[in-house]
Each structure stands twice: as C-alpha cells, then as structure tokens.
Scaffold this motif. Structure first.
Motif, PDB file in Angstrom:
ATOM      1  N   ASN A  48      23.689 117.960  83.164  1.00 24.17           N
ATOM      2  CA  ASN A  48      24.092 117.932  81.756  1.00 24.17           C
ATOM      3  C   ASN A  48      25.305 117.028  81.534  1.00 24.17           C
ATOM      4  O   ASN A  48      26.161 117.321  80.700  1.00 24.17           O
ATOM      5  CB  ASN A  48      24.407 119.351  81.274  1.00 24.17           C
ATOM      6  CG  ASN A  48      23.197 120.245  81.388  1.00 24.17           C
ATOM      7  OD1 ASN A  48      22.079 119.801  81.136  1.00 24.17           O
ATOM      8  ND2 ASN A  48      23.396 121.491  81.791  1.00 24.17           N
ATOM      9  N   ASP A  49      25.410 115.954  82.345  1.00 22.13           N
ATOM     10  CA  ASP A  49      26.490 114.962  82.193  1.00 22.13           C
ATOM     11  C   ASP A  49      27.893 115.547  82.371  1.00 22.13           C
ATOM     12  O   ASP A  49      28.839 115.054  81.771  1.00 22.13           O
ATOM     13  CB  ASP A  49      26.421 114.298  80.806  1.00 22.13           C
ATOM     14  CG  ASP A  49      25.374 113.193  80.825  1.00 22.13           C
ATOM     15  OD1 ASP A  49      25.014 112.776  81.933  1.00 22.13           O
ATOM     16  OD2 ASP A  49      24.929 112.770  79.745  1.00 22.13           O
ATOM     17  N   GLY A  50      28.003 116.597  83.161  1.00 26.84           N
ATOM     18  CA  GLY A  50      29.322 117.210  83.341  1.00 26.84           C
ATOM     19  C   GLY A  50      30.010 116.711  84.600  1.00 26.84           C
ATOM     20  O   GLY A  50      29.387 116.118  85.484  1.00 26.84           O
ATOM     21  N   GLY A  51      31.315 116.969  84.676  1.00 25.39           N
ATOM     22  CA  GLY A  51      32.074 116.645  85.881  1.00 25.39           C
ATOM     23  C   GLY A  51      32.311 117.933  86.665  1.00 25.39           C
ATOM     24  O   GLY A  51      32.309 119.031  86.094  1.00 25.39           O
ATOM     25  N   VAL A  52      32.512 117.801  87.997  1.00 27.61           N
ATOM     26  CA  VAL A  52      32.653 118.988  88.850  1.00 27.61           C
ATOM     27  C   VAL A  52      33.885 118.856  89.736  1.00 27.61           C
ATOM     28  O   VAL A  52      34.158 117.784  90.283  1.00 27.61           O
ATOM     29  CB  VAL A  52      31.404 119.147  89.756  1.00 27.61           C
ATOM     30  CG1 VAL A  52      31.611 120.284  90.747  1.00 27.61           C
ATOM     31  CG2 VAL A  52      30.160 119.405  88.930  1.00 27.61           C
TER      32      VAL A  52
END
Length: 540
Positions: A48-52
């Motif tokens: 979902n185009d997120g950063g981790v």
C-alpha cells in the motif's frame, strides 16, 4: 507459515488496512518464528505504498536482521537501509538520502533509527521490545520503544512490539486494553523448548577446594557436544579476564581513581581497565598497600572462561569469545558469527550480545555461568532482567532439528526468577512480580523519575541534593511521592560524585513541568549538575 503465524500475520494485516493508529504485542516463545510474521506484515505495508521501520536492540543484531529482510524482499528488489550509530558520516548521508527521497522504503537499525526520515510510514516493528538497550542514557534521553509508539500515533500507523519476555509496562498496557495482543505459543515444526538444568554451585563448591567456575555436568556436556559435532554457547555477564585484583593479606582491591568500582584485568595487554570511564593502568606485581606478593586475581571474565574451556576440551576444539571489546573492531563480530554459523567454531563464549535474537540451528547446548549476577544489582527490575535474560539465552538452544539443553549455574537456585525461567513460565512470573510492584507502587503502576545530582566535590553534591529534597518537602508537588536523597549505587563515576532522588507519580507531564519551574528557581551551585531521567532504566 504455521497456523499460529498465519493468524498473527492476518491480525496485523487487518490493523494495517484500517489505516489507523494501533499497537500490537506479538508474544511468541523463543524460536516461534516471530521474524516471519514481521516480514508478512512488512509486505502488506509496502503493498500500500507505505514505509517500514524495523528496530533491533543492539547494533550487533542489525546485520543478521538486514540479511533476512533483504533475502525476503530480493525478488521485489526493495532496497533496505541500515541505520545505527556505528555508521561513518558518508554511510549515514547515503542512508538519509535514500530514505528521504523514497528510493528506499525499509530501514533497519538500533534505537536511533526511530528518527529515520521514512516517507509515508505505515508500520514500525520493535523486536525484543523489553530490552533496556532501547533507552538512551545520555542527552537526549528517550526510550526507542516509546518514541516508536508515539511516532506511529502521529502518523496513524501500526506499531508491532515483539518479545518472548515482554516488559512489565507493555503487559500492563495489554491488560488495560491499550494494546492488542497476538500469541505464538509453539516453536516452529513443533520443536520442543530446551530442557533446563539448574546447577547448585554451592554443592559444586563443597566438592572441590576452590569454588569452580564451570560445574562438572556442564563440562561433561560440552565434551559430549564436541564429540557429536554439535555447537555450544557459554554465556557470562561480564567481559575481561579475571574480574578484580584483590590482596588476600590486607584486603586491598585495585579501584578506578575516577569511579567507585574495581578495575578489571585484561589478559590481552596485561592492563587493569575501568569499564565505565576507560581509565587503565598496568597490573601491579605487589600489593600497593602492604607490598605482599600474594595479590591475586579473583572472579572470572570471558577471557578466562575462554582459556578454561580450551584447556578442558580436546586439543582440536575451537573456542572463540564475543564481547564488547571485540565489537569495537569493524566487522570482527560479523565474521565471528559467520564462522560460527558455518560450523568452524565449536564453542562460543560471550556476553549479553549473543543472548538476543541470534539464530544458530546447530547449537544444542547453552551454559549460563553466573545466572544470579543480575540479581545482585541494586535495582527493583533485577528479577525481571534475570528472568528475561535466562529465557532469552535458553532460547538460543535447540533451534534446529536436534533438541537443546541448558545448564544454569547459580548460587541462589531457588530464587523465583530462576525457577520461573527454568519452566519458561511467563504467566507465573508476571503474576508474582506485578503483585509485588503494585504493593510498592513501582512501575508499571506509577511512573518513575530519577533525579541525579553530580559534582566533583562529594560534600557539595550531597548538600545540594539534601537542600533540594528539603525544598520539595516544604513546598510539595501534588501527586508526587519523593524517596531519597541517597548516594547512587555507583557513588563515583568518571570523576564525579553522584546522589539521587526518586519520584513516583501518575501524571508525568504535569509533574515534570512543575519540577522544571522549581529547578529554575533553585540556587544550584555552578559545580553541581542535575539531570531528570523519566522512566529511568539503569539505576546504578
């Protein structure tokens, strides 16, 4: 993935899809495959185009975690950035650029990585969340785990805290329904938890004239493992060769000139060193106090255990030690752990760096040499730390196809933390510990603030600590309990004398603001400095 892992990963996926802030504790026994669950959740966040952000407690754990994350995301070509305090300025700049530009979406690192500039942060994983290494001891003081939770709140992201032995604070938050919880109760492939033997060192000492360092059952098991071509880990809580130098004739102990602790002997260069301030001097041939030639080294550090095991094992057995002295040499630690994984080393002797999170399938024996060392600390968290450490260390054994065994050597084998750790009984331990803390009003039931005064003059420091306590008693702050002042357990450190007070409160933000107002009005001497440490972890 096992059924339990799928269920936990599913729960995390639901959290991520809600696009709202939430904290989840992943409570899984050692070797239950928590990392695989994290990786599944990371994949969902990236979809979902997120950063981790993936936090580990020690810099030494970062390389192993990074290689597992890179391996998992190799096909999708995700770039993984490493972030910790040992990076050079150039490496840090590259990491910063890659993350802030969005070129890399995954950062793995120790506590300072919690501030990494990750775009559209959706998930933060805090592995081994109970570790006190997440607390930064000098300015700016912060707790990596708490900052991670707060950052998730600001970003409306998901936070996952993982541990086999969670901290009391986290368990209390789960009880109060502030945090959600997922459980992994079994090891992967139905592997058994290792069999734990507690060796009563008092009995061992009666058998021999001098108190032994290694018990007979442990030595026999080490030899057996070597002949079976299996590996062993010996764990000790201190580095150096022999702990202290003491004169049996007059009782003189070689002390550091700037700190109130005994110096540690290091065999590699024959020097006595202080592990707090770095002071060093050559070890004396005769006692400086009474000129006796009998001054002898007492105790046992990792270097001495390494020598001792080498002498007890067959000639061809390879024994290597890992401790903080070695971590200062770049890549020395990584290459040792790589050799150990490939089976080139038979016995690894180490300090707490090897107790956490590392995964060696061929290790079937773990020996804890001095299990009651954490219990001798002046700290209300001592039994919690001892319990966590024993469960974590024991968890290094039997992670492959063969069953593991653990030998715990102790002079206080009946202490609750050792007995609960023997059975890996987290619930029993937590119930007893929470009961005691509730009675005394200790964290997690109230917040603890430590107020430390430091100065070059002992009298001055003590005087101002007492004056401050008097001012507080004459004009008290509502909802604040004051204990002290008293000399800190380590009264002198790096040339400064130390006295402290403890405050207990349920309203930290308001109390700290009021303490600040009082501090600004208090006439403190220029030579005395004071520090407020909220949620102090180390009380030495």
């Amino acid at each position: 993935l096992t059924k339990e892992q799928k269920k936990a990963a599913g729960e995390m996926t639901t959290d991520l899809r809600s696009k709202d802030f939430g904290v989840r504790l992943l409570l899984g026994v050692t070797g239950s495959g928590k990392t695989e669950v994290y990786l599944e959740a990371m994949q969902e966040a990236l979809k979902n185009d997120g950063g981790v952000l993936f936090l580990v407690p020690e810099v030494s754990l970062a390389p192993q975690t990074v290689s597992r994350v890179r391996h998992f995301f190799a096909e999708s070509g995700e770039e993984v950035v490493v972030w910790h305090s040992h990076l050079s300025a150039g490496e840090r700049l590259d990491a910063w650029r890659n993350l802030s530009s969005g070129k890399a979406r995954i950062a793995v690192g120790a506590r300072s990585a919690v501030f990494a500039p990750i775009r559209n942060l959706r998930l933060v994983v805090v592995d081994e969340e109970h570790e006190s290494a997440y607390k930064q001891e000098d300015s700016p003081r912060y707790h990596g785990r708490d900052v991670a939770v707060y950052r998730c709140m600001l970003n409306r992201a998901s936070c996952v805290l993982g541990s086999a032995t969670p901290s009391m604070e986290t368990l209390r938050n789960v009880d109060r329904k502030k945090y959600l919880q997922s459980k992994l109760n079994h090891r992967i492939d139905g592997r058994e938890l290792p069999l734990v033997h507690v060796v009563d060192m008092r009995r061992e000492a009666q058998r021999e004239r001098t108190p032994p360092v290694l018990s007979q059952p442990l030595v026999e098991s080490l030899r057996q493992r070597y002949s079976d071509r299996e590996q062993s880990i010996l764990f000790l809580n201190r580095r150096g060769f022999n702990t202290t130098m003491i004169c049996p004739d007059c009782g003189h102990v070689e002390q550091c000139k700037d700190c109130s602790i005994a110096l540690t002997y290091h065999r590699t260069d024959g020097f006595l060193k202080c592990h707090l301030c770095g002071y060093r001097k050559p070890s004396p041939m005769v006692c400086p106090s009474c000129q006796s030639l009998n001054i002898r080294k007492k105790g046992h550090g990792t270097q001495r255990i390494e020598d001792l095991v080498s002498s007890l094992m067959p000639k061809r057995a390879k024994v290597v030690r890992v401790d903080a002295d070695m971590a200062y040499r770049k890549n020395a630690l990584r290459s040792t752990l790589r050799d150990f994984r490939k089976g080139r080393i038979d016995v690894l002797v180490g300090t707490q760096m090897i107790a956490k999170g590392l995964d060696f399938p061929n290790v079937t024996l773990v020996g804890v040499i001095d299990a009651d060392l954490p219990l001798r600390m002046e700290d209300f968290r001592a039994s919690e730390r001892a319990f966590q450490l024993l469960v974590q260390v024991a968890g290094r054994a039997g992670r492959g196809d063969r069953a593991g065994e653990v030998y715990v050597q102790s002079y206080a084998p009946h202490s609750p933390s050792i007995q609960f750790a023997r059975k890996s009984d987290l619930r029993g331990f937590v119930e007893e510990e929470m009961e005691m803390r509730k009675e005394l009003g200790y964290p997690p039931f109230r917040s603890l603030i430590r107020h430390l005064f430091r100065g070059r003059s002992s009298e001055k420091t003590e005087f101002y600590a007492q004056q401050w306590a008097r001012a507080l008693r004459e004009n008290p702050i509502e909802g604040l309990t004051v204990r002290g002042p008293a000399a800190a357990p380590l009264e002198k450190m790096k040339g400064l004398y130390r006295h402290h007070l403890f405050y207990f409160t349920n309203e930290v933000t308001r109390v700290v603001r009021e303490l600040e107002i009082k501090r600004n009005a208090f006439p403190l001497d220029r030579e005395v400095h004071d520090i407020l440490d909220v949620d102090a972890q180390n009380i030495h």
